[in-house]
Design a protein around this motif. Structure first.
Motif, PDB file in Angstrom:
ATOM      1  N   SER A  44      75.538  42.555  27.082  1.00  0.00           N
ATOM      2  CA  SER A  44      74.195  43.086  27.379  1.00  0.00           C
ATOM      3  C   SER A  44      73.457  43.415  26.086  1.00  0.00           C
ATOM      4  N   HIS A  45      74.179  43.666  24.996  1.00  0.00           N
ATOM      5  CA  HIS A  45      73.545  44.029  23.724  1.00  0.00           C
ATOM      6  C   HIS A  45      73.752  42.966  22.653  1.00  0.00           C
ATOM      7  N   GLY A  46      74.050  41.759  23.111  1.00  0.00           N
ATOM      8  CA  GLY A  46      74.303  40.666  22.191  1.00  0.00           C
ATOM      9  C   GLY A  46      73.100  39.742  22.035  1.00  0.00           C
ATOM     10  N   VAL A 118      68.017  50.107  18.953  1.00  0.00           N
ATOM     11  CA  VAL A 118      69.077  50.129  17.934  1.00  0.00           C
ATOM     12  C   VAL A 118      70.297  49.304  18.346  1.00  0.00           C
ATOM     13  N   GLY A 119      70.316  48.856  19.607  1.00  0.00           N
ATOM     14  CA  GLY A 119      71.406  47.974  20.050  1.00  0.00           C
ATOM     15  C   GLY A 119      72.645  48.755  20.430  1.00  0.00           C
ATOM     16  N   ARG A 120      73.790  48.238  20.001  1.00  0.00           N
ATOM     17  CA  ARG A 120      75.085  48.866  20.326  1.00  0.00           C
ATOM     18  C   ARG A 120      75.305  50.048  19.376  1.00  0.00           C
ATOM     19  N   VAL A 121      75.297  51.251  19.920  1.00  0.00           N
ATOM     20  CA  VAL A 121      75.331  52.455  19.082  1.00  0.00           C
ATOM     21  C   VAL A 121      76.642  52.555  18.307  1.00  0.00           C
ATOM     22  N   GLY A 122      77.717  52.034  18.891  1.00  0.00           N
ATOM     23  CA  GLY A 122      79.014  52.074  18.214  1.00  0.00           C
ATOM     24  C   GLY A 122      78.979  51.475  16.811  1.00  0.00           C
ATOM     25  N   LEU A 176      88.992  56.365  17.106  1.00  0.00           N
ATOM     26  CA  LEU A 176      88.419  56.527  18.450  1.00  0.00           C
ATOM     27  C   LEU A 176      86.962  56.108  18.352  1.00  0.00           C
ATOM     28  N   LEU A 177      86.536  55.231  19.244  1.00  0.00           N
ATOM     29  CA  LEU A 177      85.130  54.835  19.265  1.00  0.00           C
ATOM     30  C   LEU A 177      84.648  54.866  20.707  1.00  0.00           C
ATOM     31  N   LEU A 178      84.094  56.016  21.048  1.00  0.00           N
ATOM     32  CA  LEU A 178      83.601  56.243  22.404  1.00  0.00           C
ATOM     33  C   LEU A 178      82.111  55.939  22.388  1.00  0.00           C
ATOM     34  N   ASP A 179      81.678  55.013  23.192  1.00  0.00           N
ATOM     35  CA  ASP A 179      80.292  54.532  23.084  1.00  0.00           C
ATOM     36  C   ASP A 179      79.857  54.000  24.437  1.00  0.00           C
ATOM     37  N   PHE A 180      78.984  54.747  25.125  1.00  0.00           N
ATOM     38  CA  PHE A 180      78.612  54.305  26.471  1.00  0.00           C
ATOM     39  C   PHE A 180      77.203  54.740  26.831  1.00  0.00           C
ATOM     40  N   ALA A 181      76.623  54.004  27.779  1.00  0.00           N
ATOM     41  CA  ALA A 181      75.385  54.428  28.420  1.00  0.00           C
ATOM     42  C   ALA A 181      75.730  55.552  29.388  1.00  0.00           C
ATOM     43  N   THR A 182      74.808  56.505  29.588  1.00  0.00           N
ATOM     44  CA  THR A 182      75.104  57.626  30.495  1.00  0.00           C
ATOM     45  C   THR A 182      74.735  57.289  31.944  1.00  0.00           C
ATOM     46  N   THR A 266      61.962  51.730  22.663  1.00  0.00           N
ATOM     47  CA  THR A 266      62.036  52.549  21.455  1.00  0.00           C
ATOM     48  C   THR A 266      63.213  53.502  21.596  1.00  0.00           C
ATOM     49  N   ASN A 267      64.011  53.579  20.548  1.00  0.00           N
ATOM     50  CA  ASN A 267      65.118  54.544  20.527  1.00  0.00           C
ATOM     51  C   ASN A 267      64.836  55.631  19.493  1.00  0.00           C
ATOM     52  N   ASN A 268      65.168  56.850  19.883  1.00  0.00           N
ATOM     53  CA  ASN A 268      65.298  57.943  18.921  1.00  0.00           C
ATOM     54  C   ASN A 268      66.775  58.294  18.904  1.00  0.00           C
ATOM     55  N   ALA A 311      89.502  54.840  23.578  1.00  0.00           N
ATOM     56  CA  ALA A 311      88.187  54.210  23.463  1.00  0.00           C
ATOM     57  C   ALA A 311      88.074  53.474  22.131  1.00  0.00           C
ATOM     58  N   GLY A 312      87.565  52.286  22.199  1.00  0.00           N
ATOM     59  CA  GLY A 312      87.468  51.420  21.024  1.00  0.00           C
ATOM     60  C   GLY A 312      88.470  50.279  21.102  1.00  0.00           C
ATOM     61  N   GLU A 313      89.599  50.519  21.782  1.00  0.00           N
ATOM     62  CA  GLU A 313      90.609  49.456  21.879  1.00  0.00           C
ATOM     63  C   GLU A 313      90.150  48.268  22.717  1.00  0.00           C
ATOM     64  N   PRO A 314      89.439  48.499  23.856  1.00  0.00           N
ATOM     65  CA  PRO A 314      88.996  47.312  24.603  1.00  0.00           C
ATOM     66  C   PRO A 314      88.086  46.419  23.764  1.00  0.00           C
ATOM     67  N   GLU A 315      87.233  47.047  22.949  1.00  0.00           N
ATOM     68  CA  GLU A 315      86.315  46.259  22.108  1.00  0.00           C
ATOM     69  C   GLU A 315      87.099  45.499  21.027  1.00  0.00           C
ATOM     70  N   ALA A 316      88.115  46.179  20.448  1.00  0.00           N
ATOM     71  CA  ALA A 316      88.912  45.511  19.401  1.00  0.00           C
ATOM     72  C   ALA A 316      89.646  44.309  19.992  1.00  0.00           C
TER      73      ALA A 316
HETATM   74  N1  LIG Z   1      70.236  51.134  22.443  1.00  0.00           N
HETATM   75  C1  LIG Z   1      70.156  51.504  23.676  1.00  0.00           C
HETATM   76  O1  LIG Z   1      69.094  51.906  24.120  1.00  0.00           O
HETATM   77  C2  LIG Z   1      71.360  51.450  24.584  1.00  0.00           C
HETATM   78  C3  LIG Z   1      71.232  51.931  25.891  1.00  0.00           C
HETATM   79  C4  LIG Z   1      72.363  51.894  26.711  1.00  0.00           C
HETATM   80  C5  LIG Z   1      73.575  51.380  26.245  1.00  0.00           C
HETATM   81  N2  LIG Z   1      73.638  50.914  24.968  1.00  0.00           N
HETATM   82  C6  LIG Z   1      74.904  50.330  24.469  1.00  0.00           C
HETATM   83  O2  LIG Z   1      75.480  49.536  25.495  1.00  0.00           O
HETATM   84  C7  LIG Z   1      76.867  49.390  25.240  1.00  0.00           C
HETATM   85  C8  LIG Z   1      77.618  49.322  26.531  1.00  0.00           C
HETATM   86  O3  LIG Z   1      77.572  50.557  27.232  1.00  0.00           O
HETATM   87  P1  LIG Z   1      78.331  50.707  28.636  1.00  0.00           P
HETATM   88  O4  LIG Z   1      78.010  52.040  29.186  1.00  0.00           O
HETATM   89  O5  LIG Z   1      78.055  49.491  29.462  1.00  0.00           O
HETATM   90  O6  LIG Z   1      79.843  50.657  28.137  1.00  0.00           O
HETATM   91  P2  LIG Z   1      81.183  50.710  29.027  1.00  0.00           P
HETATM   92  O7  LIG Z   1      80.932  51.226  30.403  1.00  0.00           O
HETATM   93  O8  LIG Z   1      81.849  49.376  28.863  1.00  0.00           O
HETATM   94  O9  LIG Z   1      82.047  51.826  28.274  1.00  0.00           O
HETATM   95  C9  LIG Z   1      82.428  51.570  26.970  1.00  0.00           C
HETATM   96  C10 LIG Z   1      83.256  52.713  26.425  1.00  0.00           C
HETATM   97  O10 LIG Z   1      84.392  52.982  27.267  1.00  0.00           O
HETATM   98  C11 LIG Z   1      85.595  52.737  26.537  1.00  0.00           C
HETATM   99  N3  LIG Z   1      86.632  52.222  27.447  1.00  0.00           N
HETATM  100  C12 LIG Z   1      86.516  51.152  28.270  1.00  0.00           C
HETATM  101  N4  LIG Z   1      87.671  50.973  28.956  1.00  0.00           N
HETATM  102  C13 LIG Z   1      88.533  51.947  28.554  1.00  0.00           C
HETATM  103  C14 LIG Z   1      89.870  52.322  28.887  1.00  0.00           C
HETATM  104  N5  LIG Z   1      90.589  51.627  29.779  1.00  0.00           N
HETATM  105  N6  LIG Z   1      90.419  53.371  28.271  1.00  0.00           N
HETATM  106  C15 LIG Z   1      89.734  54.087  27.365  1.00  0.00           C
HETATM  107  N7  LIG Z   1      88.444  53.802  27.004  1.00  0.00           N
HETATM  108  C16 LIG Z   1      87.857  52.745  27.590  1.00  0.00           C
HETATM  109  C17 LIG Z   1      85.189  51.725  25.491  1.00  0.00           C
HETATM  110  O11 LIG Z   1      86.086  51.671  24.399  1.00  0.00           O
HETATM  111  C18 LIG Z   1      83.812  52.290  25.090  1.00  0.00           C
HETATM  112  O12 LIG Z   1      83.934  53.396  24.239  1.00  0.00           O
HETATM  113  C19 LIG Z   1      77.241  50.525  24.298  1.00  0.00           C
HETATM  114  O13 LIG Z   1      77.569  49.944  23.054  1.00  0.00           O
HETATM  115  C20 LIG Z   1      75.956  51.357  24.166  1.00  0.00           C
HETATM  116  O14 LIG Z   1      75.750  51.905  22.875  1.00  0.00           O
HETATM  117  C21 LIG Z   1      72.565  50.951  24.137  1.00  0.00           C
END
Ligand SMILES: NC(=O)c1ccc[n+]([C@@H]2O[C@H](COP(=O)([O-])OP(=O)(O)OC[C@H]3O[C@@H](n4cnc5c(N)ncnc54)[C@H](O)[C@@H]3O)[C@@H](O)[C@H]2O)c1
Length: 352
Positions: A44-46, A118-122, A176-182, A266-268, A311-316
């Motif tokens: 989604s951020h590629g 800003v893309g992928r915050v990680g 640890l690289l925890l990075d997700f959308a809320t 726009t991101n802040n 967190a971070g291992e699935p991406e690696a």
């Molecule tokens: N720039 C922007 O406006 C914006 C907005 C939203 C999201 N994003 C980016 O989108 C990307 C994807 O977000 P997402 O919410 O879809 O991610 P996601 O739901 O895939 O969650 C990713 C996180 O969960 C961790 N994770 C996944 N499986 C795991 C497991 N089994 N055990 C432990 N940890 C695990 C990952 O390592 C990572 O830290 C992120 O990089 C985020 O920064 C950017």
């Protein structure tokens, strides 16, 4: 689906972005970031963002030549004006300035405003970790219509506000690289379900009356519903914390106060950078992190085929697999990228 090498994707993205007006070095920075998001498994951020960026440049809401203006008043916050430039360029510049300040003082908050996506915050947590720093990033998204309803609400009032924490490991990579959308799931997953005529992931959406639904059309057809935050009221709280702190501290504003325009994202971002060496736990930091991670990973998995991860291992793992085997790109996305390239007169690079 076609499978392309990361090298080809990088070359295509960089060529198109530079034909769209970016300096060659900046086009390369953005292309590297996008392709790394693909490698990390976050499509989604590629490179799928390239056509979006080209449209945003054409609409005058993304300045492909802008660089960050760092306003260093010497205090604990480092203000960075992104000047509507590529987020991948201006956020990197802001974090680089923050790294220098955190090394000197131990702690700094980089307050970036008005960055285009800003893309992928990680990526910024990785930048900090490479300098040995821990980091916490709170991001809001303004400039386009919101998607996410507050807990108990029925219409969108927030965006997918990402949150990220990076803890440095001994090798310059995050331990640890925890990075997700809320939001419960990313907007891209809902859009893809709608395009495919498939149901949205369970729990992701509500309809216009606030009732749970798996019908993705509620995001696209009136009367519209909304996406749900992750984790019920806890995720909603975190999304709001990102909204308030990123929007208000960085000075770029919260959603209701920023005018919207088509094609604008726009991101802040408020990034708190911490140098472990300057903290009381500095001398034992690396050992504590290693032991804490070993401890959780030693939990016997419910399913032996799915061990406990950090967190971070699935991406690696995705990165290793895709570096070796290539990046799958849906044909429709590849065609959109090629069309964006033609629109700005970029010479084509054939996929074969
Ligand atoms: N720039 C922007 O406006 C914006 C907005 C939203 C999201 N994003 C980016 O989108 C990307 C994807 O977000 P997402 O919410 O879809 O991610 P996601 O739901 O895939 O969650 C990713 C996180 O969960 C961790 N994770 C996944 N499986 C795991 C497991 N089994 N055990 C432990 N940890 C695990 C990952 O390592 C990572 O830290 C992120 O990089 C985020 O920064 C950017």
């Amino acid at each position: 689906m076609i499978v392309l090498t990361h090298g080809l994707l990088r070359a295509v993205a960089a060529r198109i972005l530079s034909a769209a007006g970016a300096a060659e070095a900046d086009a390369a920075t953005v292309a590297d970031h996008l392709v790394d998001a693909n490698l990390a498994g976050h499509d989604s951020h590629g490179v799928a963002m390239v056509p979006y960026y080209v449209r945003a440049i054409g609409a005058g809401v993304l300045d492909p030549r802008a660089h960050a203006a760092v306003e260093d008043g010497g205090g604990p916050a480092l203000a960075v004006d992104g000047r509507s430039g590529f987020g991948q360029v201006v956020a990197r510049e802001g974090i680089a300035a923050g790294i220098a300040r955190a090394r000197a003082g131990g702690v700094v908050a980089v307050a970036l405003r008005d960055a285009f996506h800003v893309g992928r915050v990680g990526a910024y947590a990785e930048q900090a970790a490479a300098a040995g720093l821990a980091s916490i990033h709170l991001v809001n998204v303004v400039g386009h219509a919101p998607f996410v309803a507050p807990f108990r609400g029925t219409d969108p009032r927030l965006s997918t506000n990402p949150f990220c924490v990076g803890v440095p490991g001994p090798d310059g990579r995050p331990a640890l690289l925890l990075d997700f959308a809320t939001s419960h799931v990313s907007y891209g997953k809902v859009r893809n379900a709608y395009a495919a005529g498939a149901p949205a992931p369970p729990g992701a959406l509500i309809d216009a009356r606030g009732r749970p639904t798996d019908d993705p059309s509620v995001m696209f057809v009136e009367p519209k519903g909304a996406m749900r935050p992750m984790g019920e009221y806890k995720g909603y709280g975190l999304a709001l914390a990102c909204e308030l702190l990123a929007g208000a501290l960085a000075g770029g504003g919260t959603l209701p106060r920023v005018p919207t325009a088509d094609a604008r994202i726009t991101n802040n971002m408020v990034s708190i950078l911490l140098d472990p060496a300057r903290f009381p736990g500095g001398p034992s930091f690396a050992a504590e992190i290693a032991e804490g991670i070993r401890w959780v990973k030693a939990s016997p998995p419910a399913d032996p085929a799915q061990p406990v991860l950090v967190a971070g291992e699935p991406e690696a793992a995705a990165r290793a697999a895709r570096l070796a085997g290539g990046v799958p790109v849906p044909e429709a996305i590849w065609e959109e990228i090629r069309a964006a390239g033609r629109a700005v007169g970029a010479a084509e690079i054939e996929a074969g």
